[in-house]
Design a protein around this motif. Sequence first.
Motif, PDB file in Angstrom:
ATOM      1  N   GLY A  12       0.813  -1.213   0.000  1.00 33.00           N
ATOM      2  CA  GLY A  12       0.000   0.000   0.000  1.00 33.00           C
ATOM      3  C   GLY A  12       0.846   1.262   0.000  1.00 33.00           C
ATOM      4  O   GLY A  12       0.501   2.259  -0.642  1.00 33.00           O
ATOM      5  N   SER A  13       1.978   1.215   0.681  1.00 29.65           N
ATOM      6  CA  SER A  13       2.888   2.362   0.709  1.00 29.65           C
ATOM      7  C   SER A  13       3.470   2.616  -0.676  1.00 29.65           C
ATOM      8  O   SER A  13       3.592   3.763  -1.110  1.00 29.65           O
ATOM      9  CB  SER A  13       4.015   2.128   1.720  1.00 29.65           C
ATOM     10  N   TYR A  14       3.834   1.546  -1.373  1.00 28.68           N
ATOM     11  CA  TYR A  14       4.323   1.702  -2.750  1.00 28.68           C
ATOM     12  C   TYR A  14       3.245   2.346  -3.610  1.00 28.68           C
ATOM     13  O   TYR A  14       3.513   3.275  -4.383  1.00 28.68           O
ATOM     14  CB  TYR A  14       4.756   0.356  -3.358  1.00 28.68           C
ATOM     15  N   ILE A  15       2.016   1.849  -3.478  1.00 32.24           N
ATOM     16  CA  ILE A  15       0.906   2.396  -4.272  1.00 32.24           C
ATOM     17  C   ILE A  15       0.711   3.877  -3.956  1.00 32.24           C
ATOM     18  O   ILE A  15       0.514   4.690  -4.872  1.00 32.24           O
ATOM     19  CB  ILE A  15      -0.382   1.575  -4.051  1.00 32.24           C
ATOM     20  N   CYS A  16       0.765   4.244  -2.682  1.00 29.91           N
ATOM     21  CA  CYS A  16       0.689   5.672  -2.320  1.00 29.91           C
ATOM     22  C   CYS A  16       1.806   6.451  -3.002  1.00 29.91           C
ATOM     23  O   CYS A  16       1.592   7.556  -3.509  1.00 29.91           O
ATOM     24  CB  CYS A  16       0.796   5.853  -0.801  1.00 29.91           C
ATOM     25  N   SER A  90       9.210   2.214   0.810  1.00 23.52           N
ATOM     26  CA  SER A  90       8.247   1.795  -0.215  1.00 23.52           C
ATOM     27  C   SER A  90       7.603   2.996  -0.897  1.00 23.52           C
ATOM     28  O   SER A  90       7.412   2.995  -2.118  1.00 23.52           O
ATOM     29  CB  SER A  90       7.165   0.907   0.400  1.00 23.52           C
ATOM     30  N   VAL A  91       7.268   4.022  -0.123  1.00 18.75           N
ATOM     31  CA  VAL A  91       6.714   5.245  -0.717  1.00 18.75           C
ATOM     32  C   VAL A  91       7.754   5.864  -1.652  1.00 18.75           C
ATOM     33  O   VAL A  91       7.438   6.285  -2.772  1.00 18.75           O
ATOM     34  CB  VAL A  91       6.278   6.265   0.362  1.00 18.75           C
ATOM     35  N   LEU A  92       8.996   5.932  -1.197  1.00 19.64           N
ATOM     36  CA  LEU A  92      10.070   6.519  -2.006  1.00 19.64           C
ATOM     37  C   LEU A  92      10.252   5.765  -3.320  1.00 19.64           C
ATOM     38  O   LEU A  92      10.357   6.378  -4.395  1.00 19.64           O
ATOM     39  CB  LEU A  92      11.384   6.521  -1.216  1.00 19.64           C
ATOM     40  N   ILE A  93      10.274   4.446  -3.253  1.00 19.85           N
ATOM     41  CA  ILE A  93      10.425   3.631  -4.468  1.00 19.85           C
ATOM     42  C   ILE A  93       9.251   3.873  -5.413  1.00 19.85           C
ATOM     43  O   ILE A  93       9.432   4.021  -6.627  1.00 19.85           O
ATOM     44  CB  ILE A  93      10.573   2.142  -4.099  1.00 19.85           C
ATOM     45  N   GLY A  94       8.039   3.948  -4.848  1.00 23.73           N
ATOM     46  CA  GLY A  94       6.868   4.230  -5.673  1.00 23.73           C
ATOM     47  C   GLY A  94       6.929   5.606  -6.317  1.00 23.73           C
ATOM     48  O   GLY A  94       6.495   5.797  -7.453  1.00 23.73           O
ATOM     49  N   HIS A  95       7.481   6.568  -5.605  1.00 28.43           N
ATOM     50  CA  HIS A  95       7.592   7.933  -6.140  1.00 28.43           C
ATOM     51  C   HIS A  95       8.616   8.004  -7.276  1.00 28.43           C
ATOM     52  O   HIS A  95       8.357   8.627  -8.305  1.00 28.43           O
ATOM     53  CB  HIS A  95       7.991   8.910  -5.027  1.00 28.43           C
ATOM     54  N   ILE A  96       9.751   7.387  -7.084  1.00 32.20           N
ATOM     55  CA  ILE A  96      10.814   7.473  -8.088  1.00 32.20           C
ATOM     56  C   ILE A  96      10.542   6.545  -9.271  1.00 32.20           C
ATOM     57  O   ILE A  96      10.792   6.909 -10.423  1.00 32.20           O
ATOM     58  CB  ILE A  96      12.190   7.169  -7.448  1.00 32.20           C
ATOM     59  N   TRP A  97      10.016   5.357  -8.994  1.00 32.10           N
ATOM     60  CA  TRP A  97       9.760   4.374 -10.047  1.00 32.10           C
ATOM     61  C   TRP A  97       8.290   3.935 -10.036  1.00 32.10           C
ATOM     62  O   TRP A  97       7.972   2.770  -9.743  1.00 32.10           O
ATOM     63  CB  TRP A  97      10.680   3.167  -9.868  1.00 32.10           C
ATOM     64  N   PRO A  98       7.368   4.859 -10.372  1.00 31.09           N
ATOM     65  CA  PRO A  98       5.935   4.498 -10.369  1.00 31.09           C
ATOM     66  C   PRO A  98       5.594   3.597 -11.558  1.00 31.09           C
ATOM     67  O   PRO A  98       5.918   3.921 -12.703  1.00 31.09           O
ATOM     68  CB  PRO A  98       5.235   5.854 -10.484  1.00 31.09           C
ATOM     69  N   ILE A  99       4.976   2.500 -11.267  1.00 28.86           N
ATOM     70  CA  ILE A  99       4.695   1.511 -12.308  1.00 28.86           C
ATOM     71  C   ILE A  99       3.788   2.077 -13.400  1.00 28.86           C
ATOM     72  O   ILE A  99       4.003   1.827 -14.578  1.00 28.86           O
ATOM     73  CB  ILE A  99       4.133   0.205 -11.690  1.00 28.86           C
ATOM     74  N   GLN A 100       2.765   2.860 -13.027  1.00 32.36           N
ATOM     75  CA  GLN A 100       1.820   3.355 -14.017  1.00 32.36           C
ATOM     76  C   GLN A 100       2.413   4.456 -14.885  1.00 32.36           C
ATOM     77  O   GLN A 100       1.863   4.804 -15.924  1.00 32.36           O
ATOM     78  CB  GLN A 100       0.510   3.821 -13.353  1.00 32.36           C
ATOM     79  N   LEU A 101       3.573   5.012 -14.495  1.00 33.83           N
ATOM     80  CA  LEU A 101       4.241   6.046 -15.293  1.00 33.83           C
ATOM     81  C   LEU A 101       5.502   5.489 -15.954  1.00 33.83           C
ATOM     82  O   LEU A 101       6.401   6.235 -16.320  1.00 33.83           O
ATOM     83  CB  LEU A 101       4.589   7.259 -14.426  1.00 33.83           C
ATOM     84  N   GLY A 102       5.556   4.184 -16.087  1.00 30.42           N
ATOM     85  CA  GLY A 102       6.686   3.555 -16.750  1.00 30.42           C
ATOM     86  C   GLY A 102       8.005   3.726 -16.012  1.00 30.42           C
ATOM     87  O   GLY A 102       9.072   3.720 -16.628  1.00 30.42           O
ATOM     88  N   GLY A 103       7.934   3.887 -14.695  1.00 30.43           N
ATOM     89  CA  GLY A 103       9.148   4.010 -13.899  1.00 30.43           C
ATOM     90  C   GLY A 103       9.793   5.391 -13.956  1.00 30.43           C
ATOM     91  O   GLY A 103      10.926   5.556 -13.501  1.00 30.43           O
ATOM     92  N   LYS A 104       9.088   6.388 -14.494  1.00 29.86           N
ATOM     93  CA  LYS A 104       9.642   7.740 -14.603  1.00 29.86           C
ATOM     94  C   LYS A 104       8.914   8.678 -13.646  1.00 29.86           C
ATOM     95  O   LYS A 104       7.925   9.305 -14.001  1.00 29.86           O
ATOM     96  CB  LYS A 104       9.510   8.268 -16.035  1.00 29.86           C
ATOM     97  N   GLY A 105       9.413   8.778 -12.415  1.00 29.05           N
ATOM     98  CA  GLY A 105       8.788   9.640 -11.418  1.00 29.05           C
ATOM     99  C   GLY A 105       9.678  10.791 -11.029  1.00 29.05           C
ATOM    100  O   GLY A 105      10.472  11.285 -11.831  1.00 29.05           O
TER     101      GLY A 105
END
Length: 186
Positions: A12-16, A90-105
Amino acid sequence: MKCLLIVLLIIGSYICGTINGAYYIGKIYFRKDIRELGSTTAGARNAGRLFGKGAFTGALLVDAFKTFLPLGIGYMLGLSPWVQALLALSVLIGHIWPIQLGGKGGKGVVVYLASALVMVPVALFASFLLLLIVKLLKVKLTGVGLLVLVPAPIILFVQHEWQAACVFSLMLIIVVFAHKRSVFNE
């Protein structure tokens, strides 16, 4: 049961983390993909440069809130600083490498500082002092400015929260890595 809850909180933190304020502000209000403009990163600083102070503030608030939410839940559940640090990572990883943005955060500075605010608020005071020194010395901010992120893992280590200190050290390395173009090309 607690392990399953922690795993779900980490996911959930990654998703956030993937909820990128700069990207969505650019898309919704300016109908532009911030990842194709300016520094080509979906971060608050780039949003401010491209779209103005309001976009910077909006992106900063979204990125801070998406960090506060899982860490606040972890705190309310009485999770250890070590597990809360994993949520922050997990939040940081989601911010930098967001899956829905192709890993470009974004580059993760707001997420890192928001995590420090929740877990090690005294580190922000030390960071502010370092930032003041950097400004007084009139040093170019990007490369040297990353030094303001160093107090959090040091203070966690001094507080004997070595596991959380290790996670914050990893987060610091990730943020520096995300900045590698600007740090080494200035």
